[in-house]
Motif scaffolding. Structure first.
Motif: not given
Length: 377
Positions: A211, A322-323
């Motif tokens: 990420e 959640n990049a």
């Protein structure tokens, strides 16, 4: 004179993370012995007046004959040394050390749970099997403990729900603390040449490295002056990043890989913002070190990480895995570099209030030694 054995599966991590704790025991008049495989850090511990016993314990060994032999060696060490107390660190040492010390009649046995580790993270049949085995081992072994230390309340609650520990056995700490004098604020590099982000972690997927790399790639496309650095060693953990994948990231210019160093403070000083998008932690020492040096933090809203950030005050919390959210939080510092100063100041204040290593260590020593003589609260 009272004596204690600290048992870990690596001398390097004992010296790196618990030297201050060792020195606290020594100042209280205790003889300290470290039981762990000898490595390059052994001489450094011995120079502190610590006696080191070479103990071979495979971190991931599954051969029942080898494991029984390791348990037997530990038992003989504890019987020979006859310490007043044993303090175990990490999953396998906590299980094996607790069983061996109990059988050897050690008066006081305690363990430090530094995080749930690979076996309790993620899904899949293998991890489910390992989780069940580790839970059974913990439950059997930790029942022999006087106290079990946790670095965040979520891990404590996890063990209580599974009845691995009983109410009254548990002690929650603010991590292992940080030396606020060694990790003191210094003037960072000029942001006019680009904001510098730093991630410090072992090269494991569970630390959120992919990420971080994804966020770095998008950031550098919109702002080429941004620098994203990764500092940390490889590991034999099953979630370790493949060297070929790491090389691709380096060759593409997405990240700068800094390898390993003993001068972590120097590396932190050369960056503006600390990033750790981990999936779960005990309470990350590197994050506390960065905070102590006045750096804002971007990390995930998960156990062990969320305790280090007051969202919007000394940094930002983002969802795990959640990049996109991670990149947007990092962009806030690129768009408004003044946040680096104000949030960094708030990080330093939080460390001084909650995470000073000397306060944490006095508490640990006080709990472990209570009723054994030379107590310190």
């Amino acid at each position: 004179m009272r004596s204690i054995i600290l048992f870990h599966n690596t001398t390097y991590y004992l010296k790196l993370h618990y030297l201050d704790l060792i020195q606290c025991f020594l100042r209280q008049g205790w003889t300290v012995c470290c039981a762990a495989p000898r490595d390059a850090a052994t001489a450094g511990l011995e120079s502190e007046g610590v006696r080191c016993i070479d103990v071979t314990l495979s971190r991931r060994g599954m051969n029942p004959f080898d494991e029984a032999a390791a348990l037997g060696r530990l038992y003989r060490i504890f019987r020979r040394e006859r310490p007043d107390a044993v303090l175990n660190f990490s999953i396998k040492p906590a299980i094996y050390g607790s069983v061996a010390a109990g059988l050897a009649g050690v008066p006081r046995v305690c363990s430090m749970i530094t995080g749930l580790g690979y076996v309790f993270l993620g899904r899949g049949p293998l991890r489910a099997m390992l989780s069940a085995a580790a839970g059974w081992g913990y439950r059997t072994a930790l029942g022999r403990n006087y106290r079990v230390f946790f670095q965040n309340p979520d891990d404590r609650d996890f063990f209580l729900r599974r009845r691995i520990v009983q109410p009254g056995q548990d002690v929650v700490l603010n991590g292992t603390g940080v030396d606020t004098k060694r990790f003191a604020p210094v003037d960072g590099p000029d942001t006019s040449r680009g904001v510098r982000f730093l991630m410090v972690a072992r090269l494991l997927a569970d630390k959120g490295i992919r990420e971080f790399v994804d966020a770095a790639a998008h950031l550098k496309r919109s702002e080429p002056r941004v620098r994203c650095s990764l500092l940390g060693p490889r590991d034999d953990n099953p979630s370790v990043i493949d060297p070929r994948e790491l090389k691709q990231w380096i060759d593409s210019g997405t990240i700068e890989y800094l390898g390993e160093t003993e001068d972590v403070a120097g590396v932190i000083a050369d960056h503006h913002v600390f990033v750790l998008p981990s999936y779960r932690e005990g309470l990350p020492r590197a994050t506390l070190e960065a905070m102590s040096m006045g750096k804002p933090v971007v990390t995930t809203d998960v156990p062990g990480c969320r305790e280090t950030v007051e969202n919007g005050v000394n940094g930002f919390l983002v969802p795990s895995g959640n990049a996109v959210a991670l990149r947007r939080a990092m962009e806030r510092f690129v768009d408004d570099p003044e946040l680096i100063r104000s949030m960094g100041k708030a990080s330093r204040t939080m460390v001084l209030d909650k995470f000073d290593v000397h306060v944490v260590n006095r508490h640990i020593v006080g709990v472990v030694t209570r009723g054994l003589g030379h107590e310190s609260e």
